[in-house]
Write a protein that holds these residues in place. Structure first.
Motif, PDB file in Angstrom:
ATOM      1  N   ALA A  45       0.678  -1.071   0.112  1.00 27.00           N
ATOM      2  CA  ALA A  45       0.082  -0.127  -0.007  1.00 27.00           C
ATOM      3  C   ALA A  45       0.787   1.176  -0.061  1.00 27.00           C
ATOM      4  N   GLN A  46       2.036   0.964   0.506  1.00 29.49           N
ATOM      5  CA  GLN A  46       3.108   2.285   0.617  1.00 29.49           C
ATOM      6  C   GLN A  46       3.946   2.168  -0.803  1.00 29.49           C
ATOM      7  N   MET A  47       3.980   1.080  -1.484  1.00 30.74           N
ATOM      8  CA  MET A  47       4.785   1.114  -2.396  1.00 30.74           C
ATOM      9  C   MET A  47       4.494   2.118  -3.617  1.00 30.74           C
ATOM     10  N   TYR A  48       5.334   2.575  -4.530  1.00 28.37           N
ATOM     11  CA  TYR A  48       4.954   3.504  -5.525  1.00 28.37           C
ATOM     12  C   TYR A  48       4.915   2.444  -7.041  1.00 28.37           C
ATOM     13  N   LEU A  49       3.933   2.393  -7.507  1.00 28.33           N
ATOM     14  CA  LEU A  49       3.610   1.333  -8.747  1.00 28.33           C
ATOM     15  C   LEU A  49       2.907   2.161  -9.728  1.00 28.33           C
ATOM     16  N   PRO A  50       3.726   2.720 -10.610  1.00 31.79           N
ATOM     17  CA  PRO A  50       3.008   3.645 -11.634  1.00 31.79           C
ATOM     18  C   PRO A  50       2.678   2.971 -12.744  1.00 31.79           C
ATOM     19  N   ASP A  51       3.154   1.761 -12.954  1.00 30.64           N
ATOM     20  CA  ASP A  51       2.735   0.928 -14.515  1.00 30.64           C
ATOM     21  C   ASP A  51       1.531   0.098 -14.164  1.00 30.64           C
ATOM     22  N   GLY A  52       0.847   0.224 -13.220  1.00 33.28           N
ATOM     23  CA  GLY A  52      -0.464  -0.548 -12.983  1.00 33.28           C
ATOM     24  C   GLY A  52      -0.380  -2.053 -12.493  1.00 33.28           C
ATOM     25  N   GLU A  53       0.908  -2.487 -12.061  1.00 30.50           N
ATOM     26  CA  GLU A  53       1.204  -3.753 -11.556  1.00 30.50           C
ATOM     27  C   GLU A  53       0.194  -4.170 -10.609  1.00 30.50           C
ATOM     28  N   ILE A  54      -0.274  -3.259  -9.828  1.00 31.55           N
ATOM     29  CA  ILE A  54      -1.069  -3.436  -8.712  1.00 31.55           C
ATOM     30  C   ILE A  54      -2.559  -3.792  -9.211  1.00 31.55           C
ATOM     31  N   ASP A  55      -2.859  -3.658 -10.424  1.00 37.40           N
ATOM     32  CA  ASP A  55      -4.058  -4.340 -10.827  1.00 37.40           C
ATOM     33  C   ASP A  55      -4.137  -5.520 -11.675  1.00 37.40           C
ATOM     34  N   ASP A  56      -2.712  -5.948 -11.782  1.00 32.80           N
ATOM     35  CA  ASP A  56      -2.556  -7.552 -12.403  1.00 32.80           C
ATOM     36  C   ASP A  56      -3.142  -8.214 -11.516  1.00 32.80           C
ATOM     37  N   ILE A  57      -3.710  -9.543 -12.202  1.00 28.75           N
ATOM     38  CA  ILE A  57      -4.345 -10.958 -11.711  1.00 28.75           C
ATOM     39  C   ILE A  57      -4.022 -11.929 -12.443  1.00 28.75           C
ATOM     40  N   ILE A  58      -4.228 -12.946 -11.527  1.00 33.24           N
ATOM     41  CA  ILE A  58      -4.012 -14.437 -12.373  1.00 33.24           C
ATOM     42  C   ILE A  58      -5.086 -15.186 -12.249  1.00 33.24           C
ATOM     43  N   PHE A  59      -5.662 -15.460 -13.389  1.00 32.00           N
ATOM     44  CA  PHE A  59      -6.754 -16.693 -13.481  1.00 32.00           C
ATOM     45  C   PHE A  59      -6.561 -17.660 -14.129  1.00 32.00           C
ATOM     46  N   PHE A  60      -7.596 -18.761 -14.003  1.00 34.76           N
ATOM     47  CA  PHE A  60      -7.423 -19.948 -14.555  1.00 34.76           C
ATOM     48  C   PHE A  60      -8.710 -20.203 -15.633  1.00 34.76           C
ATOM     49  N   VAL A  61      -8.191 -20.796 -16.783  1.00 40.48           N
ATOM     50  CA  VAL A  61      -9.448 -21.027 -17.769  1.00 40.48           C
ATOM     51  C   VAL A  61      -9.256 -22.403 -18.116  1.00 40.48           C
ATOM     52  N   ALA A  62     -10.187 -22.913 -18.448  1.00 38.36           N
ATOM     53  CA  ALA A  62     -10.235 -24.487 -18.808  1.00 38.36           C
ATOM     54  C   ALA A  62      -9.699 -24.898 -20.007  1.00 38.36           C
ATOM     55  N   LEU A  63      -8.702 -25.833 -20.076  1.00 38.00           N
ATOM     56  CA  LEU A  63      -8.118 -26.401 -21.549  1.00 38.00           C
ATOM     57  C   LEU A  63      -9.237 -27.361 -21.977  1.00 38.00           C
ATOM     58  N   ARG A  64     -10.005 -27.904 -21.366  1.00 44.48           N
ATOM     59  CA  ARG A  64     -10.874 -28.627 -21.929  1.00 44.48           C
ATOM     60  C   ARG A  64     -12.223 -28.908 -20.814  1.00 44.48           C
ATOM     61  N   ASP A  65     -13.115 -29.741 -21.418  1.00 43.30           N
ATOM     62  CA  ASP A  65     -14.338 -29.927 -20.510  1.00 43.30           C
ATOM     63  C   ASP A  65     -14.014 -30.670 -19.317  1.00 43.30           C
ATOM     64  N   VAL A  66     -14.337 -30.266 -18.293  1.00 46.98           N
ATOM     65  CA  VAL A  66     -13.985 -30.963 -16.774  1.00 46.98           C
ATOM     66  C   VAL A  66     -15.569 -31.600 -16.227  1.00 46.98           C
ATOM     67  N   ALA A  67     -15.448 -32.608 -15.753  1.00 48.29           N
ATOM     68  CA  ALA A  67     -16.680 -33.035 -15.385  1.00 48.29           C
ATOM     69  C   ALA A  67     -17.082 -33.027 -13.699  1.00 48.29           C
ATOM     70  N   PRO A  68     -18.032 -32.828 -13.250  1.00 40.76           N
ATOM     71  CA  PRO A  68     -18.182 -32.693 -11.781  1.00 40.76           C
ATOM     72  C   PRO A  68     -17.418 -33.653 -10.854  1.00 40.76           C
ATOM     73  N   GLY A  69     -17.016 -33.245  -9.830  1.00 38.57           N
ATOM     74  CA  GLY A  69     -15.973 -34.081  -9.058  1.00 38.57           C
ATOM     75  C   GLY A  69     -14.682 -34.477  -9.394  1.00 38.57           C
ATOM     76  N   GLU A  70     -14.405 -33.808 -10.424  1.00 41.25           N
ATOM     77  CA  GLU A  70     -12.918 -33.892 -11.125  1.00 41.25           C
ATOM     78  C   GLU A  70     -11.983 -32.892 -10.301  1.00 41.25           C
ATOM     79  N   GLU A  71     -10.663 -33.348  -9.945  1.00 45.98           N
ATOM     80  CA  GLU A  71      -9.779 -32.685  -9.584  1.00 45.98           C
ATOM     81  C   GLU A  71      -9.216 -31.578 -10.807  1.00 45.98           C
ATOM     82  N   LEU A  72      -9.150 -30.192 -10.227  1.00 48.22           N
ATOM     83  CA  LEU A  72      -8.644 -29.321 -11.022  1.00 48.22           C
ATOM     84  C   LEU A  72      -7.139 -29.176 -11.093  1.00 48.22           C
ATOM     85  N   THR A  73      -6.445 -29.073 -12.170  1.00 43.75           N
ATOM     86  CA  THR A  73      -4.896 -28.997 -11.975  1.00 43.75           C
ATOM     87  C   THR A  73      -4.446 -28.174 -13.130  1.00 43.75           C
TER      88      THR A  73
END
Length: 243
Positions: free
Chosen positions: A154-182
């Motif tokens: 909160a005290q850092m100077y981050l002028p290039d928008g790094e503070i708004d970066d996020i990591i998300f996951f998208v499915a590479l294939r269909d996944v069935a209910p109960g399956e472990e996500l990896t």
């Protein structure tokens, strides 16, 4: 639009001839991620952490997931690189050159993605993107949607928008209910549609500190020296044996 039920999810177009729809139409994935970020608390209700045959606890889905669908974020406290350690530092995920995500202080149901195990034949892919530059949120909207900040960040100077970066996951294939996500821990984030999509690195380790602009899940606090290879227990056909 608000969801009509906790299980609500936006519709996604079918896979394109090139394999996954975001390759041909990144705007479709962008819209899915926008809605996913806004409704993140509802998305997390679809997944649960329980015993995994791969390692420890894993993340499992209670609903079917379509190929190309936004699944969840890697959500946690934004901390500076090198500031978080401890015996469970495996949960730390490098975000960019200055920040990393530390989910350890949050309830498990808020950041179930921290339980995602490695697989050599994964069901998900990690992508890093930016709330403003890639997803089109205004600075005011991003302020409400970004992840919580540690007092240091909160005290850092981050002028290039790094503070708004996020990591998300998208499915590479269909996944069935109960399956472990990896996902594949050895895949690093490089330039791609809708953000920085995953690309294979030559040594399979985190190069985020070497100026290449790549980001990877870390198994140590910093990327120097690189973490030692670990025995892979994914059991997938063509398993490399280590990650």
């Amino acid at each position: 639009r608000p969801p009509t039920s906790p299980g609500w999810a936006p519709s996604s177009p079918p896979k394109s001839p090139s394999g996954y729809f975001w390759m041909d139409d990144p705007s479709a994935l962008c819209e899915d991620v926008q809605i996913g970020v806004i409704t993140r608390k509802y998305r997390e209700q679809l997944y649960a952490a329980r015993h995994s045959c791969i390692h420890g606890c894993g993340a499992f889905t209670s609903e079917p997931i379509r190929a190309g669908q936004f699944v969840c974020e890697y959500y946690g406290m934004l901390v500076s690189r090198g500031s978080a350690g401890g015996s469970d530092a495996d949960y730390i995920f490098g975000l960019n050159h200055k920040l990393q995500i530390d989910p350890r202080g949050l309830p498990d149901n808020v950041s179930v993605a921290k339980f995602l195990n490695h697989s050599c034949s994964p069901s998900l892919m990690a992508i890093t993107t930016n709330l403003c530059r890639n997803l089109g949120f205004s600075p005011v909207e991003a302020e409400h949607l970004r992840q919580p900040l540690s007092p240091e960040v909160a005290q850092m100077y981050l002028p290039d928008g790094e503070i708004d970066d996020i990591i998300f996951f998208v499915a590479l294939r269909d996944v069935a209910p109960g399956e472990e996500l990896t996902f594949n821990y050895n895949r690093l984030c490089a330039s791609g549609a809708g953000g920085r999509a995953a690309g294979e690195d030559s040594d399979g380790f985190d190069d985020a500190a070497d100026g290449k602009g790549q980001v990877a899940r870390q198994s140590t606090v910093t990327s120097s020296p690189p973490p030692l290879p670990r025995k892979c227990m994914c059991g997938a056909d063509g398993c490399r044996g280590v990650f």
